[in-house]
Design a protein around this motif. Structure first.
Motif: not given
Length: 298
Positions: A18-41
């Motif tokens: 997709r050729g996305l920037s580092k910042n955009t990719i990190e933001n996508y990752g934060f969204d998934i990590e937030r979901l993972c934290l919800f599942l763990e909690t």
């Protein structure tokens, strides 16, 4: 749960295909990590391959308690993209977020500054210091060329084509564009580049980077935000501004003075003119003036 492998593969896909920037990719990752934290909690042990629509609805319900509609919509959009990737790679047969709608957010108009407010900010800079000369050159470049803060801090000396009146910008997705630069902005960059920058002890790897911190190393986005916030406080500006405010002001002032949207789009580096069209909503009086000036039935 084995989410890490899928997240890393997804981020590689975003970077390479997709050729996305580092910042955009990190933001996508934060969204998934937030979901993972919800599942763990909530002690929900499920992989991205098996997670159900019901579980994701529970997560979005929890998110809705904490975040405004715009942030909720961004997270839903990010997760939809992740699950679309899993479908694309044949890990799943369906996207469990397909039928989940993001909340209506409306279109938030960006803050802008008047020319007087921009002048006040720049005049408040303490030019008795090396950092002051740098900060003046940076603000003049943000406003004079309409740059994103990430584009400003990565601007290189080899990107300056002053004889031709352009600078080369590497924007989102590593897309390059040439942006016109005026004589005043050139003047302040030259003062910093020729009188201040040579006195720095420049770190290895930063030799070609234009704007540096006092230790001769790369500037961070956060440093530029802080510089502008401090100046706003110094002049008593009540607006909540950021480096992006100068970019919005650049586009708005061009539009108000008769520039066409297509030209503004090219200078800003917007993929779609729809993104640029938001500036049309800033000044209805300008549109009315255009109508009266150019429509045959005045």
């Amino acid at each position: 749960m084995n989410w890490n492998r899928y997240i890393k593969d997804y981020q590689s896909y975003l970077r390479i295909e997709r050729g996305l920037s580092k910042n955009t990719i990190e933001n996508y990752g934060f969204d998934i990590e937030r979901l993972c934290l919800f599942l763990e909690t909530n002690q929900i042990d499920v992989s991205p391959i098996k997670i159900s629509e019901e579980t994701l609805q529970q997560f979005i319900y929890e998110v809705a308690k904490e975040l405004n509609p715009r942030s909720q919509a961004r997270i839903i959009s990010g997760l939809k993209s992740f699950f679309n990737y899993l479908v694309f790679e044949d890990y799943r047969n369906d996207n469990p977020l397909e039928l989940i709608e993001a909340p209506k957010t409306g279109r938030k108009l960006p803050d802008t500054l008047s020319l007087e407010e921009i002048d006040n900010l720049i005049e408040a800079i303490d030019l008795s210091t090396n950092e002051g000369e740098r900060n003046r050159a940076m603000l003049e470049t943000l406003y004079g060329c309409g740059l994103r803060v990430s584009e400003l801090i990565s601007l290189k000396i080899s990107d300056l084509f002053f004889d031709e009146g352009f600078i080369k910008i590497t924007g989102k997705g590593n897309k390059e564009r040439f942006v016109p630069i005026g004589p005043l902005t050139q003047k302040y960059i030259d003062i910093y580049k020729n009188a201040v920058r040579p006195n720095l002890s420049i770190k290895k790897g930063a030799e070609d980077t234009l704007f540096l911190n006092r230790r001769g190393n790369y500037l961070t986005r956060a440093m530029v935000f802080t510089i502008i916030k401090d100046l706003a406080q110094k002049v008593g500006l009540k607006k909540n501004i950021s480096p992006h405010t100068l970019r919005h002001s650049f586009a708005t002032h061009l539009l108000e003075n008769g520039a066409d949207l297509r030209s503004i789009q090219l200078m800003l580096g917007h993929e779609s003119i729809t993104t640029t069209e938001i500036y049309v909503h800033l000044d209805r009086s300008f549109l009315k003036e255009v109508m009266h000036s150019f429509h045959p039935r005045k």
